[in-house]
Design a protein around this motif. Structure first.
Motif, PDB file in Angstrom:
ATOM      1  N   UNK A 139       0.773  -1.235   0.000  1.00 50.93           N
ATOM      2  CA  UNK A 139       0.000   0.000   0.000  1.00 50.93           C
ATOM      3  C   UNK A 139       0.808   1.292   0.000  1.00 50.93           C
ATOM      4  N   UNK A 140       2.149   1.207  -0.033  1.00 54.57           N
ATOM      5  CA  UNK A 140       2.983   2.415  -0.069  1.00 54.57           C
ATOM      6  C   UNK A 140       4.016   2.293  -1.180  1.00 54.57           C
ATOM      7  N   UNK A 141       4.273   3.422  -1.868  1.00 54.88           N
ATOM      8  CA  UNK A 141       5.308   3.443  -2.908  1.00 54.88           C
ATOM      9  C   UNK A 141       6.658   3.632  -2.233  1.00 54.88           C
ATOM     10  N   UNK A 142       7.552   2.667  -2.441  1.00 53.67           N
ATOM     11  CA  UNK A 142       8.867   2.745  -1.793  1.00 53.67           C
ATOM     12  C   UNK A 142       9.832   3.599  -2.621  1.00 53.67           C
ATOM     13  N   UNK A 143      10.734   4.266  -1.927  1.00 59.29           N
ATOM     14  CA  UNK A 143      11.818   5.032  -2.555  1.00 59.29           C
ATOM     15  C   UNK A 143      13.090   4.216  -2.381  1.00 59.29           C
ATOM     16  N   UNK A 144      13.776   3.914  -3.469  1.00 61.06           N
ATOM     17  CA  UNK A 144      14.951   3.040  -3.413  1.00 61.06           C
ATOM     18  C   UNK A 144      16.132   3.747  -4.069  1.00 61.06           C
ATOM     19  N   UNK A 145      17.258   3.852  -3.340  1.00 55.77           N
ATOM     20  CA  UNK A 145      18.464   4.477  -3.874  1.00 55.77           C
ATOM     21  C   UNK A 145      19.693   3.939  -3.150  1.00 55.77           C
ATOM     22  N   UNK A 146      20.851   4.061  -3.796  1.00 55.88           N
ATOM     23  CA  UNK A 146      22.084   3.657  -3.136  1.00 55.88           C
ATOM     24  C   UNK A 146      22.312   4.577  -1.945  1.00 55.88           C
ATOM     25  N   UNK A 147      22.809   4.007  -0.863  1.00 57.21           N
ATOM     26  CA  UNK A 147      23.052   4.764   0.350  1.00 57.21           C
ATOM     27  C   UNK A 147      24.456   5.350   0.328  1.00 57.21           C
ATOM     28  N   UNK A 148      24.667   6.371   1.142  1.00 57.53           N
ATOM     29  CA  UNK A 148      26.012   6.931   1.298  1.00 57.53           C
ATOM     30  C   UNK A 148      26.828   5.924   2.083  1.00 57.53           C
ATOM     31  N   UNK A 149      28.026   5.621   1.592  1.00 59.35           N
ATOM     32  CA  UNK A 149      28.884   4.638   2.257  1.00 59.35           C
ATOM     33  C   UNK A 149      29.441   5.213   3.551  1.00 59.35           C
ATOM     34  N   UNK A 150      29.890   4.311   4.437  1.00 60.74           N
ATOM     35  CA  UNK A 150      30.431   4.703   5.732  1.00 60.74           C
ATOM     36  C   UNK A 150      31.640   5.617   5.642  1.00 60.74           C
ATOM     37  N   UNK A 151      32.391   5.560   4.544  1.00 63.67           N
ATOM     38  CA  UNK A 151      33.583   6.405   4.429  1.00 63.67           C
ATOM     39  C   UNK A 151      33.275   7.763   3.816  1.00 63.67           C
TER      40      UNK A 151
END
Length: 196
Positions: A139-151
């Motif tokens: 029931x919800x549209x998800x937003x999907x993207x690469x995350x900022x890396x730990x470094x």
């Protein structure tokens, strides 16, 4: 020692309750309860091992046997994906299954209305992002993207990078332009000088 505790109902299990359960085996340094799992840090290695042996399969709630094991670090070369706008009705396993259609998933953690999915290969992560961004799940549209890396490196354009590209120039940038100096950017830099 960091201990993973699975099959926890975060809605009715408190960190204090888990800490009390584990404190019989050693000094509990911290306890964090997520939606369906928790992490408990026990100071003494021997106490952590005794807790794992004694509490694995223990029913904290009737019909919910705990999965208790030593926490394993994830492999270093994984692709971390941010998933926003996750429905409260969506479980980690359901989200994992959705991403596994695009490649091996190393880890999947749902935290409130967002999640992080770690995939083994860059091509699989990018395919999952392309296919799943904007998809309706529970029931919800998800937003999907690469995350900022730990470094601090950014794997792919994110909202943060977009904000940086459109911010007003700094005083240093203004001074450099006034002196006729070009901004210092490498050829592969995703940031472009501001037209201001």
């Amino acid at each position: 020692m960091k201990i993973f505790v699975g099959n926890v109902d975060g809605a009715d299990t408190t960190p204090e309750e888990l800490a009390a359960l584990f404190s019989r085996f050693g000094t509990v340094m911290s306890c964090a309860v997520m939606k369906q799992f928790a992490f408990v840090h026990v100071r003494e290695a021997a106490g952590a091992l005794r807790a794992i042996e004694a509490l694995h399969g223990h029913e904290l709630r009737p019909g919910r046997a705990l999965v208790v094991e030593m926490s394993r670090p994830r492999p270093l070369n994984t692709w971390k994906i941010f998933v926003g706008n996750v429905s409260a009705a969506c479980t980690s396993q359901e989200l994992r299954s959705l991403f596994e259609r695009h490649g091996p998933v190393i880890e999947c953690d749902v935290v409130k209305d967002y999640a992080f999915v770690h995939m083994e290969k860059e091509a699989d992560a990018k395919a999952a992002i392309e296919q799943l961004n904007g998809k309706e799940v529970k029931g919800k549209r998800i937003n999907v993207e690469l995350s900022i890396k730990g470094d601090g490196r950014v794997s792919q354009p994110t909202r943060r990078r977009a904000r940086l590209e459109h911010r007003p120039p700094s005083l240093v940038g203004v001074a450099n332009r006034a002196a006729g100096r070009a901004p210092r950017l490498s050829p592969e830099s995703p940031l472009r000088p501001s037209p201001f």
